[in-house]
Motif scaffolding. Structure first.
Motif: not given
Length: 264
Positions: A182-186, A240-247
């Protein structure tokens, strides 16, 4: 003497006012995990008047990384409510929480009711009842807790801090979950990664733990219940405003945007 309703009402007020979390179990007469879950049950019943019925559970502190972060050496559980369910692509306001945290998990959905009154559940026996898995983000509200003085009884009573969940599409077929990466990206940049084995060796191990914990109370997991099996990595606290993705490799990806603005 523990005032179950009084403690639950206090938790409602403190969340409304975003009061900082401080351990309260000892002063409230909460002396055991059974006491803490009794308070949680009452608190959840109050939350249901605002956020709908329970649709499943979160299991927390299932990885060594999370247990070290919180200084607690056992899993805990909380209830997820209908109006706190979000789908991939959702946006939430940071200001809607005392302090928002994000955890990155494998979620499962039950295909049928687990049998009641039988032998203890194992990862292998619960596996037969899982109908889908997906990538998931849990929203936690720790209200700026000081982790150095964290108390498991207070945490459990506060519904184990669940503030919602974000789900990708469920898949009815999946690879070996212990080996899944599982990879977390910001904002498109990888910041952490973990594996399915990081939660008690396999995500079905915390699921079996939950099934047995519920059985001890005369309850059971039901068809359609969604269960969050615990974070593969440590909690992130966006400011702060951020987009997180978990693949999740071979399963899918989930995305959440947190916004530094007022709740919509």
């Amino acid at each position: 003497m523990m005032d179950v309703n009084g403690v639950a009402q206090r938790l409602m007020r403190e969340h409304e006012e975003q009061v900082r979390f401080r351990p309260f179990a000892a002063a409230s007469g909460i002396a055991s995990l059974d006491d803490a879950y009794r308070v949680q049950d009452r608190y959840v019943s109050l939350l249901q008047t605002r956020f709908g019925d329970g649709i499943g559970y979160k299991i927390g502190l299932t990885s060594q990384r999370m247990q070290r972060m919180c200084g607690i050496d056992q899993p805990i559980a909380g209830v997820v409510l209908a109006d706190r369910l979000h789908h991939s692509g959702a946006k939430v306001a940071i200001s809607g929480y005392g302090r928002i945290g994000l955890e990155f998990e494998i979620a499962v959905r039950l295909a049928n009711d687990l049998p009641a009154g039988g032998p203890a559940f194992t990862p292998e026996s619960v596996a037969a009842h899982v109908g889908g898995v997906c990538a998931a983000i849990e929203i936690v509200d720790d209200r700026a807790a000081d982790y150095a003085e964290l108390d498991v009884l207070s945490l459990v009573a506060d519904n184990s801090w669940n503030g919602g969940i974000v789900l990708s599409e469920f898949r009815s077929a999946w690879p070996a979950l212990d080996a899944v990466s599982g990879v977390v990206s910001r904002n498109g940049v990888e910041i952490d990664r973990g594996h399915g084995r990081d939660v008690l060796g396999h995500p079905f191990s915390p699921l079996a733990w939950l099934a047995n914990a519920l059985a001890a109370k005369g309850r059971t997991l039901r068809a359609g219940d969604v269960v969050m099996t615990g974070s593969l990595v440590t909690t992130r606290f966006p400011t702060e405003t951020e987009t997180y993705n978990f693949a999740l490799d071979g399963i899918g990806a989930v995305e959440l945007t947190v916004e530094a603005g007022k709740p919509g």
